[in-house]
Design an enzyme around this catalytic site. Structure first.
Site, mmCIF file in Angstrom:
data_model
loop_
_atom_site.group_PDB
_atom_site.id
_atom_site.type_symbol
_atom_site.label_atom_id
_atom_site.label_comp_id
_atom_site.label_asym_id
_atom_site.label_seq_id
_atom_site.Cartn_x
_atom_site.Cartn_y
_atom_site.Cartn_z
ATOM 1 N N ASP A 1 0.825 -1.212 0.000
ATOM 2 C CA ASP A 1 0.000 0.000 0.000
ATOM 3 C C ASP A 1 0.859 1.263 0.000
ATOM 4 O O ASP A 1 2.100 1.195 -0.053
ATOM 5 C CB ASP A 1 -0.931 -0.060 1.230
ATOM 6 C CG ASP A 1 -2.323 0.476 0.938
ATOM 7 O OD1 ASP A 1 -2.435 1.401 0.135
ATOM 8 O OD2 ASP A 1 -3.275 -0.031 1.560
ATOM 9 N N ASP B 1 -9.861 3.643 -4.061
ATOM 10 C CA ASP B 1 -10.562 2.426 -3.644
ATOM 11 C C ASP B 1 -11.973 2.326 -4.233
ATOM 12 O O ASP B 1 -12.730 3.298 -4.253
ATOM 13 C CB ASP B 1 -10.711 2.399 -2.110
ATOM 14 C CG ASP B 1 -9.398 2.129 -1.419
ATOM 15 O OD1 ASP B 1 -8.336 2.228 -2.066
ATOM 16 O OD2 ASP B 1 -9.442 1.839 -0.210
HETATM 17 C C1 GAL Z 1 -6.196 1.150 1.130
HETATM 18 C C2 GAL Z 1 -6.229 0.124 0.011
HETATM 19 C C3 GAL Z 1 -7.317 -0.857 0.334
HETATM 20 C C4 GAL Z 1 -7.022 -1.515 1.658
HETATM 21 C C5 GAL Z 1 -6.840 -0.475 2.747
HETATM 22 C C6 GAL Z 1 -6.352 -1.085 4.052
HETATM 23 O O1 GAL Z 1 -5.208 2.073 0.870
HETATM 24 O O2 GAL Z 1 -6.438 0.755 -1.212
HETATM 25 O O3 GAL Z 1 -7.436 -1.816 -0.711
HETATM 26 O O4 GAL Z 1 -5.865 -2.300 1.548
HETATM 27 O O5 GAL Z 1 -5.912 0.517 2.356
HETATM 28 O O6 GAL Z 1 -6.177 -0.139 5.053
#
Ligand code: GAL
Length: 509
Positions: A171, A231
């Site tokens: 991430d 997301d």
């Molecule tokens: C976001 C990511 C998500 C998930 C989330 C977890 O940045 O895009 O898919 O992994 O963090 O905190």
């Protein structure tokens, strides 16, 4: 002259391959010591993920509520429902799994969530014939404020390799300002890429920096997939201020709460940057989470497959409904995703029409060339009412014109058989029987497929009927294909040429 160019390019290729030796052993045939491209055309930096990864990730449905029981029961359910054998073979754990670092600097898993440790989970998942994916962030914290891997890349990669991890979702949160230009992001993500590679273990590297700094331009040299958007959320087309961009390129703030149609419409601009070994990740699937209708979920699944997105199921497998199992289980759609052409679809036309209550409405035609010469077309009706939709032969093939010569492409003079790829969708009764363990479907059923036994590439080569849908007609040269497509639905068809037409004289073209 031709010989000179040829040998120059061979030298260049040998040099590149020489560099690849340091990077990855799989490019090189060690038995002869001769540099040799093992998979011609593969661009994978580490030889992995030549077709998009498939599996399950807990985030969309469970967020931080991940634990040993969930991971292991999901893996078992996926085997029992035939999902592993359809190709969904990675179980990927998302954020919120650790409690910190020990005095030696190693990450420590949460002992309440994982009483037997993560290595134990990995071993059990391997014993089920599946693979295990791990999550971290290229920052000092993960997005859920657990420890990140920035500055600890080698130590973390080594730990995961010792646990038998096969996949890393990486991430972008808390990156200490090391973003804002492609170089800053590249350098930061490359540290982990090298650390994973140095472990000597095959670990698929799935970048999750939401399209920040245009990863589709550079990440194929260091990773196996990269998120291209903020997301996803479980909505077909509802705009949301938290997902402000409508284009991938030049998006200043990717955000979150991006709808299926928002993400899909960001793909055409980066279509050429999807390739074997590096896939534009449109985010995890929402099918089963309750926010969309059945036909909307069919659009979601179909268009993700059509664009070679990774297919990560993002719902609770333990409560999967028959209808949703039937969507995830359509082998004719998965075969598009797993085609070795490994490309994204071209959006041939798009008209903004007939808005629904969200203010959104559009129809579009998408096409994609398959490795065996088939062409796939998707007629997408994201408008508010049923539409009679047409695709002319010219719409489908005009981009195949010989560059510069403007000659009609040979495909236009052929007759194409048309196969509807949703026509064999598993019925609710069949899907319920699979869920109840009473199914009598054999592997030769048109709605089941065992990709563990026979890859999709082999299945397509053998014209396996489960991968071909149902023939619904043919299109003559200069003809038009028409289909009535309901509101928020897609018709998707595999076109197969009946054979080459005899060449026409120039004045007939
Ligand atoms: C976001 C990511 C998500 C998930 C989330 C977890 O940045 O895009 O898919 O992994 O963090 O905190």
């Amino acid at each position: 002259m031709v010989g000179a160019i040829f040998s120059q390019s061979l030298t260049a290729a040998a040099l590149l391959l020489g560099q690849a030796t340091a990077y990855n052993k799989r490019y090189i045939d060690n038995s002869t010591g001769t540099p040799q491209v093992v998979i011609p055309g593969a661009s994978s930096y580490n030889g992995l993920n030549l077709v998009p990864q498939m599996g399950w990730n807990n985030w969309n449905a469970f967020h931080c509520n991940v634990n040993e029981t969930l991971l292991l029961s999901t893996a078992q359910n996926m085997v029992d429902l035939g999902l592993r054998d359809l190709g969904y073979n990675y179980i990927v754990m998302d954020d919120c799994w650790s409690i910190g670092r020990n005095s030696s600097g190693y990450l420590v898993e949460n002992p309440v969530k994982f009483p037997n440790g993560i290595k134990d989970i990995t071993d059990k998942i391997h014993a089920l014939g599946m693979k295990f994916g791990m999550y971290s962030s290229a920052g000092v914290f993960t997005c859920g404020r657990y420890p990140g891997s920035l500055g600890f890349e080698t130590q973390d990669a080594d730990l995961w390799a010792s646990w038998g991890v096969d996949y890393l979702k990486y991430d972008n949160c808390f990156n200490q300002g090391q973003s804002g230009t492609p170089k800053l992001s590249f350098d930061r993500y490359n540290v982990m890429s090298k650390a994973l590679n140095a472990t000597g273990r095959d670990i698929v590297y799935s970048m999750c920096n939401w399209g920040n700094d245009d990863p589709y331009d550079w990440a194929y040299t260091i990773a196996n997939s990269g998120r291209m958007s903020g997301d996803i959320y479980d909505s077909f087309n509802r705009p949301d201020d938290r997902c402000p961009c409508t284009e991938a390129v030049g998006c200043a703030w990717p955000g979150f709460h991006c709808s299926v149609m928002n993400i899909l419409n960001k793909m055409p601009a980066i279509q050429s940057r999807t390739m074997s070994g590096y896939f534009n990740d449109m985010d995890m699937l929402e099918i089963g989470n309750g926010g969309q209708s059945d036909s909307e979920y069919v659009v979601h699944f179909t268009m993700w497959a059509m664009n070679s997105s990774p297919l990560l199921i993002g719902t609770n497998i333990g409560t999967l409904s028959p209808a949703n199992l039937a969507i995830y289980s359509n082998p004719a759609i998965i075969a598009l995703n797993q085609d070795k052409s490994a490309g994204a679809a071209v959006r041939k036309w798009r008209y903004v029409v007939d808005p629904d209550e969200t203010g959104q409405g559009e129809i579009s035609l998408w096409t994609r060339s398959m490795a065996n010469g088939d062409t796939v077309i998707a007629l997408l009706n994201a408008a508010n009412t049923t539409m009679m939709m047409n695709a002319t032969m010219n719409d489908i093939f005009f981009d195949q014109r010989t560059a510069g010569a403007y000659q009609a492409p040979p495909q236009l003079s052929q007759t194409w058989d048309v196969y509807d790829l949703w026509a064999n969708r598993m019925t609710e009764e069949e899907a319920a029987a699979v869920i109840n363990g009473t199914s009598t479907l054999s592997e030769n059923s048109t709605s089941r497929y065992n990709a563990t036994a026979t890859s999709y590439i082999e299945g397509i080569a053998a014209n396996n009927t489960a991968l071909m849908g149902v023939k619904v007609g043919s299109i003559a040269p200069s003809g038009t294909f028409s289909a009535e497509i309901a509101r928020h639905s897609v018709g998707i068809y595999r076109l197969r040429s009946q054979g080459k037409a005899s060449p026409r004289k120039r004045d007939e073209l």
